[in-house]
Structure formats: structure tokens, C-alpha cells
Design a protein around this motif. Structure first.
Motif, PDB file in Angstrom:
ATOM      1  N   LYS A  29       0.816  -1.216   0.000  1.00 40.19           N
ATOM      2  CA  LYS A  29       0.000   0.000   0.000  1.00 40.19           C
ATOM      3  C   LYS A  29       0.853   1.271   0.000  1.00 40.19           C
ATOM      4  N   ALA A  30       2.051   1.202   0.584  1.00 37.12           N
ATOM      5  CA  ALA A  30       2.902   2.393   0.691  1.00 37.12           C
ATOM      6  C   ALA A  30       3.648   2.704  -0.597  1.00 37.12           C
ATOM      7  N   GLU A  31       4.041   1.691  -1.340  1.00 37.63           N
ATOM      8  CA  GLU A  31       4.924   1.903  -2.497  1.00 37.63           C
ATOM      9  C   GLU A  31       4.361   2.858  -3.548  1.00 37.63           C
ATOM     10  N   PRO A  32       3.036   2.896  -3.780  1.00 36.31           N
ATOM     11  CA  PRO A  32       2.527   3.886  -4.751  1.00 36.31           C
ATOM     12  C   PRO A  32       2.763   5.345  -4.358  1.00 36.31           C
ATOM     13  N   PHE A  33       3.123   5.609  -3.089  1.00 31.27           N
ATOM     14  CA  PHE A  33       3.432   6.985  -2.691  1.00 31.27           C
ATOM     15  C   PHE A  33       4.692   7.508  -3.378  1.00 31.27           C
TER      16      PHE A  33
ATOM     17  N   ALA B 269      10.520   8.516  -2.989  1.00 34.68           N
ATOM     18  CA  ALA B 269      11.087   9.499  -2.057  1.00 34.68           C
ATOM     19  C   ALA B 269      10.089   9.876  -0.980  1.00 34.68           C
ATOM     20  N   ASP B 270       9.213   8.939  -0.638  1.00 39.02           N
ATOM     21  CA  ASP B 270       8.214   9.210   0.393  1.00 39.02           C
ATOM     22  C   ASP B 270       8.636   8.539   1.695  1.00 39.02           C
TER      23      ASP B 270
ATOM     24  N   PHE C  91       9.625   4.157   6.282  1.00 41.03           N
ATOM     25  CA  PHE C  91       9.181   3.682   7.596  1.00 41.03           C
ATOM     26  C   PHE C  91       8.616   2.262   7.500  1.00 41.03           C
ATOM     27  N   THR C  92       7.886   1.982   6.415  1.00 39.98           N
ATOM     28  CA  THR C  92       7.311   0.650   6.239  1.00 39.98           C
ATOM     29  C   THR C  92       8.397  -0.385   5.983  1.00 39.98           C
ATOM     30  N   LEU C  93       9.373  -0.043   5.151  1.00 43.03           N
ATOM     31  CA  LEU C  93      10.503  -0.936   4.904  1.00 43.03           C
ATOM     32  C   LEU C  93      11.255  -1.235   6.198  1.00 43.03           C
TER      33      LEU C  93
ATOM     34  N   GLU D 136      18.040   4.489   1.445  1.00 42.38           N
ATOM     35  CA  GLU D 136      18.051   5.224   0.176  1.00 42.38           C
ATOM     36  C   GLU D 136      16.801   6.107   0.044  1.00 42.38           C
ATOM     37  N   VAL D 137      15.650   5.542   0.378  1.00 38.93           N
ATOM     38  CA  VAL D 137      14.395   6.295   0.285  1.00 38.93           C
ATOM     39  C   VAL D 137      14.410   7.483   1.241  1.00 38.93           C
ATOM     40  N   MET D 138      14.840   7.254   2.477  1.00 39.07           N
ATOM     41  CA  MET D 138      14.820   8.316   3.471  1.00 39.07           C
ATOM     42  C   MET D 138      15.801   9.434   3.109  1.00 39.07           C
ATOM     43  N   GLN D 139      16.962   9.067   2.582  1.00 38.39           N
ATOM     44  CA  GLN D 139      17.922  10.084   2.157  1.00 38.39           C
ATOM     45  C   GLN D 139      17.357  10.922   1.007  1.00 38.39           C
TER      46      GLN D 139
END
Length: 199
Positions: A26-30, A33-34, A39-41, A66-69
Motif C-alpha cells: 500500500k505504501a509503495e505507490p506513494f 522518495a516518500d 518507515f514501512t521498509l 536510500e528512500v529516506m535520504q
């Protein structure tokens, strides 16, 4: 995410893994860079880590980093939290040379954001002390335990559980280095804390 955290608190890690996996879909479509994706990962990685599944946990933490950076830049406290998780994961699996750079970078980010006397800084100091102790670098480990203990006592008072955990680890180090009198004093303090907190 809330349901997954509840499962983690109940030590139902397999259920938490299933829930966080569904949350990730559900989170990945955001987008890449979200922070919600990161947080979900991270939560899914923690569920794998709790089951001692290093192979599954590590790439999730790396991807979360990587996403959080991308979302918040390289010096954000949420980046430091993921670096800390990666460092601890590598330490638990005996990969000390891989763990150290993650933990050192997490410490530097926290000191830059919070100052040198913040409880979050104490957490990084404690994790580095654990790493150095595992490598029998006792002198270096002791310096980090001392700093972590001083910060936690100042922030939380002398009877806090985080003070107790630091004293316990420090006493183990003192026993390993044959400083039995000092270890005994630490352990006496620890007994007082446990007695007070159990009342």
C-alpha cells in the motif's frame, strides 16, 4: 502499520511480517522518495530481524536508507535511525567492520542535530560501545559507555531502565577486564535500580 506494531509488541513476529508486507504494498505507490515507504521498509526489516532473518532484513534497511535520504537529505535524524538499525544488525551477526561506519555516521548526524548531550546521542554511543566490546577493544568501549551513562543519568535520572541497561553492559566489560571491585559497585547500583523500579 499500527496492527504490525501491536504484533511486534506481542512478539508475534511472523504475523507482524505479514502485516508489514501488506502495508508495503500500500505504501509503495506513494513514490520512491516518500518517508512512509522508508518507515514501512524499516518496520518489515525489524520483523525479519526479530526472527533472526538477516538475509531478508539487510536489503530492506538499505532500501529504506536510500528512500529516506532521497526524502529528507543525508543528515536527517530519521536517516540516522536507519543507519543505527543497519549497524546493530551487522554487529549482531559478527560483521564488525561493516557495522562501525553505519554507527559512526548515525552518531555524527545525531550530534549535529541534537547536540552532544541528547538521549539519542547516548543510544548511538551505547551501540558503539557494544560493538567495541564485542571486538575486545575494551578501552574504547569504556569511553563510550561512560559518555552514554552520563547522558542518560542527566536526562532520565539515576533509576531509569536505560541507565540500568548501560550499567549492566558496563559491569560486564569491567568483569572481562578483571576489574571486579568496580564491576561489583556497578552491579550493586543495578540491584538498587531494579528494586526501585519494581515497587
Amino acid at each position: 502499520m499500527v496492527a504490525g506494531q501491536e504484533a511486534m509488541q506481542q512478539a508475534n513476529y511472523a504475523r507482524a511480517e505479514r502485516i508489514f508486507s501488506a502495508a508495503l504494498v500500500k505504501a509503495e505507490p506513494f513514490g520512491k522518495a516518500d518517508p512512509r515507504v522508508a518507515f514501512t521498509l524499516t518496520s518489515l526489516a525489524q520483523a525479519y530481524q526479530a526472527q533472526r532473518n538477516f538475509v531478508e532484513a539487510e536489503p530492506l534497511y538499505v532500501r529504506a536508507l536510500e528512500v529516506m535520504q532521497n526524502a529528507k537529505g543525508p543528515n536527517d535524524p530519521d536517516v540516522a535511525a536507519i543507519l543505527n538499525n543497519l549497524g546493530v544488525l551487522h554487529r549482531l551477526h559478527g560483521q564488525y567492520s561493516e557495522a562501525e561506519p553505519y554507527l559512526q555516521r548515525a552518531l555524527a548526524i545525531k550530534e549535529r542535530n541534537f547536540g552532544r548531550e541528547h538521549p539519542e546521542v547516548a543510544l548511538s554511543l551505547y551501540n558503539l560501545a557494544q560493538l567495541y566490546s564485542a571486538q575486545e577493544q575494551y578501552e574504547q568501549a569504556e569511553r563510550f559507555y561512560q559518555r552514554a551513562l552520563a547522558i542518560r543519568e542527566k536526562a532520565f535520572g539515576s533509576n531509569h531502565p536505560e541507565v540500568a541497561s548501560t550499567l549492566e553492559a558496563y559491569a560486564i566489560l569491567l568483569r572481562k577486564t578483571q576489574r571486579l571491585d568496580e564491576a561489583g559497585k556497578m552491579e550493586a547500583r543495578l540491584k538498587v535500580i531494579r528494586r526501585v523500579t519494581s515497587l
